[in-house]
Design an enzyme around this catalytic site. Structure first.
Site, PDB file in Angstrom:
ATOM      1  N   HIS A  28     -63.259 -50.758 -10.244  1.00 26.97           N
ATOM      2  CA  HIS A  28     -61.978 -50.802 -10.948  1.00 26.97           C
ATOM      3  C   HIS A  28     -61.880 -49.622 -11.908  1.00 26.97           C
ATOM      4  CE1 HIS A  28     -58.424 -53.209 -12.385  1.00 26.97           C
ATOM      5  NE2 HIS A  28     -58.539 -52.307 -13.343  1.00 26.97           N
ATOM      6  N   HIS A 177     -60.654 -58.596 -14.448  1.00 28.23           N
ATOM      7  CA  HIS A 177     -61.115 -58.701 -15.835  1.00 28.23           C
ATOM      8  C   HIS A 177     -61.475 -60.128 -16.269  1.00 28.23           C
ATOM      9  CE1 HIS A 177     -59.766 -54.639 -15.722  1.00 28.23           C
ATOM     10  NE2 HIS A 177     -58.494 -54.886 -15.939  1.00 28.23           N
ATOM     11  N   ASP A 246     -63.056 -49.998 -15.599  1.00 25.83           N
ATOM     12  CA  ASP A 246     -61.692 -49.939 -16.133  1.00 25.83           C
ATOM     13  C   ASP A 246     -61.412 -48.604 -16.825  1.00 25.83           C
ATOM     14  OD1 ASP A 246     -59.098 -50.925 -16.457  1.00 25.83           O
ATOM     15  OD2 ASP A 246     -59.528 -51.760 -18.422  1.00 25.83           O
TER      16      ASP A 246
END
Length: 291
Positions: A28, A177, A246
């Site tokens: 991600h 998440h 992220d």
């Protein structure tokens, strides 16, 4: 040991204390690039967050495979993600697109050939969202034919509100998440039971990522309040959890997290080395169709 690699949008310069295994995947991250069309508010754009900038993060944390997730700033023009897949190496990079119901079958085929393996619905804040909840089921039906998944960035209340919809979806579901359950009592929220039941169906996944999004103790507290929910997911579905950085941490505008700290946090979330290797290597290889 310190390194001279300074990574944009990442604090600190140390490498992680733990070593990434061969074939480790960052499942991600996002690429922002002004060469491609911009959509949404100007403040959604980040500079110094191109594929070339991300290579510096790969050098720092040691991951070799990557999943590029279409960012809000580029809307449904997935050219930036397709270009990043090529720039980072199509053999070891995949992507998650954002599309709307009017997308043609030919475009879906083009995206698949370009390395796309899922579509994302970022609806935790409806403002400026490129999609809405009414689009989820019809699009899930279409991308299921390609073997793709739907990736959901929803808040916990939204997960509860749309539990029946989630149960109907025919394809693989990936929650972003840690499923965004509120801390410190994540396991007490009704969304925990909704996601737990979905995990029992064998085609629901969780991304172990975004520790800073809901942590109340933050980096200073080592994100310790995330450990309970992360361990719960990893223990319930050890073969259906993946890890993501992220980067470039678009929600964190004032102070960027230390990516070495985030990578090492996985050692607390998944203490067993063999299980951690599954999270970093084997699981993403299966979910994202790496050879």
């Amino acid at each position: 040991m310190p390194t001279d690699i300074v990574v944009p949008h990442s604090s600190g310069t140390n490498k992680p204390a733990s070593t990434a295994p061969e074939g480790a995947c960052d499942a991600h991250m996002h690429v922002y690039d002004r060469r491609f069309a911009l959509h949404g508010p100007p403040d959604a754009m980040l500079d110094h967050a191109t594929a070339a900038d991300y290579r510096l993060l790969q050098q720092r944390i040691g991951t070799q495979r990557t999943v590029v997730v279409q960012p809000r700033a580029h809307g449904t023009d997935n050219s930036v993600t397709l270009a990043a897949i090529q720039a980072l190496g199509a053999e070891h990079t995949r992507g998650v697109a954002v599309v709307r119901p009017e997308v043609s079958d030919a475009e879906l085929e083009r995206l698949h050939a370009g390395g796309i393996r899922g579509i994302r619905f970022t609806l935790y804040t409806p403002a400026n969202a490129a999609t809405d909840f009414a689009m989820v089921e019809p699009l899930a039906q279409r991308v299921h034919a390609f073997g793709w998944h739907v990736q959901l960035h929803w808040n916990a209340d939204q997960i509860v509100e749309h539990a029946a919809l989630l149960a109907r979806l025919p394809c693989t579901i990936v929650f972003d998440h840690l499923a965004r359950l509120p801390l410190p009592d994540a396991l007490a929220h009704p969304a925990y039971d909704v996601v737990r039941r979905l995990l029992d169906n064998g085609r629901t996944w969780i991304k172990l990522s975004g520790a800073y999004l809901d942590s109340q103790v933050g980096a200073a507290g080592g994100y310790a309040d995330t450990t309970g929910i992360a361990q719960a997911w990893a223990q319930q579905a050890p073969d259906r959890v993946v890890w993501g950085s992220d980067w470039p941490h678009p929600t964190e505008r004032t102070a960027k997290p230390d990516d070495a700290q985030l990578f090492d946090l996985l050692g607390q979330w998944v203490p067993d080395e063999a299980a951690r290797r599954r999270v970093l290597v084997d699981n993403p290889a299966r979910l994202y169709d790496f050879s």
